[in-house]
Design an enzyme around this catalytic site. Structure first.
Site, PDB file in Angstrom:
ATOM      1  N   MET A  54      36.711  43.054  36.415  1.00 22.11           N
ATOM      2  CA  MET A  54      37.018  44.447  36.688  1.00 22.11           C
ATOM      3  C   MET A  54      38.499  44.612  36.961  1.00 22.11           C
ATOM      4  SD  MET A  54      35.384  45.078  40.453  1.00 22.11           S
ATOM      5  CE  MET A  54      35.090  43.708  41.568  1.00 22.11           C
ATOM      6  N   SER A  92      37.926  37.385  36.018  1.00 23.53           N
ATOM      7  CA  SER A  92      37.554  37.906  37.336  1.00 23.53           C
ATOM      8  C   SER A  92      36.040  37.940  37.430  1.00 23.53           C
ATOM      9  CB  SER A  92      38.190  39.284  37.555  1.00 23.53           C
ATOM     10  OG  SER A  92      37.947  39.754  38.863  1.00 23.53           O
ATOM     11  N   THR A  93      35.440  39.082  37.707  1.00 26.27           N
ATOM     12  CA  THR A  93      34.000  39.178  37.880  1.00 26.27           C
ATOM     13  C   THR A  93      33.260  38.664  36.645  1.00 26.27           C
ATOM     14  OG1 THR A  93      34.397  41.153  39.200  1.00 26.27           O
ATOM     15  CG2 THR A  93      32.125  40.728  38.519  1.00 26.27           C
ATOM     16  N   ASP A 142      44.118  43.588  35.724  1.00 25.62           N
ATOM     17  CA  ASP A 142      45.000  42.427  35.810  1.00 25.62           C
ATOM     18  C   ASP A 142      44.915  41.608  34.528  1.00 25.62           C
ATOM     19  OD1 ASP A 142      46.793  40.601  36.971  1.00 25.62           O
ATOM     20  OD2 ASP A 142      45.140  39.333  37.665  1.00 25.62           O
ATOM     21  N   HIS A 166      39.967  35.197  39.650  1.00 23.39           N
ATOM     22  CA  HIS A 166      39.877  35.901  40.929  1.00 23.39           C
ATOM     23  C   HIS A 166      38.630  35.445  41.668  1.00 23.39           C
ATOM     24  CE1 HIS A 166      42.117  39.462  38.815  1.00 23.39           C
ATOM     25  NE2 HIS A 166      42.920  38.448  39.083  1.00 23.39           N
TER      26      HIS A 166
END
Length: 356
Positions: free
Chosen positions: A289, A172-173, A292, A199
């Site tokens: 973050m 993600s991030t 998931d 993401h």
């Protein structure tokens, strides 16, 4: 108080962003710049906690500004841009390569129904990035170390985990830059397919794939429904669709319910790999973050699959991998530059399942 520098060549966008940030009592806009040269100068003068960076600007674009700021006055940078064409998208991800931490879409005007979720995501992202420690940029080189790799606490030799059929990765991030580093260290002869959930703001995944394809030795594509995976190829979940294994070597896409507030979900991919491949999969959970992927990595671990989590020191956000570590789901907790060598050690190049 989080001190923000806004960089955008549009006075309208600068005003909108200032209003968004200062609607939150924890945020203060300390400066605004209309091009990259102004941004670099104001960064040195104002020492903001975080910068929002446009990409296409006169005098100096957002990529060059990011590169200069990260070399001279390292500061967390969030790219806030539109995605109008391939040139802008490619420049956007080059800014990520230069040190920017995340990319999100420019918010629309307050009259649009999309405004409130975009506003919330922008505020949440900037708050999160303001706490990230950044350093002057230097190239990440492949590790030359030969420390033994372990699985379930036991040392293993390279190629000693037979029958690896697939590698599944979630991020993600901070993921785009991490994936770029990881993929550059994988050989063109990689004997297993790689399937990825990253993401991203809707509209940016295709640009990410295009950029990574230019940087990697391996072919990288957006996955399609009922597509068959092949060794040595990398497949990404497309925007707003879960990516899962429908059967061995066959991927499926769906718009099922959100998992951990996201779609696509890393856990949905990992769960399907655990179900279809069991111990023949390898799971990797990178920076991001939220939570998931953590439960999905635990399910892979329970099936005997080797599992890897990025460590705190190298992760932009130690959220998803932290939860996985706390669940006991990670066999390896590694700095980013050690993940690809570990994958290669786990792959049996003679016995990996070369099915075609």
């Amino acid at each position: 108080m989080i001190r923000i520098l806004i960089v955008d060549d549009s006075a309208t966008i600068r005003t909108l962003l200032k209003a968004i940030f200062e609607s939150d009592p924890e945020m203060l806009v300390v400066g605004m710049a209309s091009n990259g040269v102004e941004a670099a100068a104001q960064t040195a003068l104002l020492k903001p906690d975080v910068i929002t960076m446009d990409i296409l600007m006169p005098v100096m674009n957002g990529f060059e500004a990011t590169r200069r700021i990260m070399a001279e006055n390292p500061t967390p940078i969030v790219v806030v841009t539109s995605h109008v064409d391939s040139v802008e998208l490619n420049t956007t991800f080059n800014a990520i390569k230069a040190g920017a931490l995340d990319v999100i879409a420019k918010p629309v005007g307050q009259a649009y129904h999309e405004f409130e979720p975009m506003r919330s995501r922008l505020i949440d992202t900037v708050k999160l990035m303001a706490g990230v420690k950044v350093v002057r940029r230097r190239s990440v080189l492949p590790s030359s170390g030969t420390a033994p790799v372990q699985h379930n606490g036991q040392p293993i030799a390279p190629g000693a985990h037979p029958g690896v059929a697939v590698i599944v990765i979630g991020a993600s991030t901070g993921g785009p830059a991490a994936l770029n580093t990881l993929f550059k260290m994988l050989p063109a002869s990689l004997p297993a397919p790689v399937v990825v959930v990253q993401h991203m703001t809707i509209g940016f995944t295709e640009g990410l794939v295009s950029w990574l394809r230019q940087e990697s030795h391996l072919p990288i594509v957006l996955a399609t429904h009922n597509q068959r995976v092949r060794p040595g190829e990398i497949y990404f979940a497309p925007d707003d669709q879960h990516l899962e294994f429908a059967a061995r070597d066959v991927m499926g896409l769906n718009r099922g319910p959100l998992v951990s507030h996201v779609r696509p979900s890393v856990t949905r991919l990992f769960d399907s790999a655990a179900r279809v491949y069991g111990s023949e999969a390898i799971g990797v959970l990178l920076t991001g973050m939220g939570d998931d992927g953590a439960i999905g990595l635990a399910h892979l671990h329970e099936q005997g699959a080797p599992t890897i989590a990025q460590n705190e020191a190298s992760a932009v956000v130690f959220g998803m991998p932290k939860v996985a570590v706390e669940l006991g789901a990670a066999d390896f907790v590694l700095p980013l530059e050690r993940i690809s060598p570990t994958l290669l050690s786990l792959l049996d190049k003679r016995g990996a399942r070369l099915r075609r």
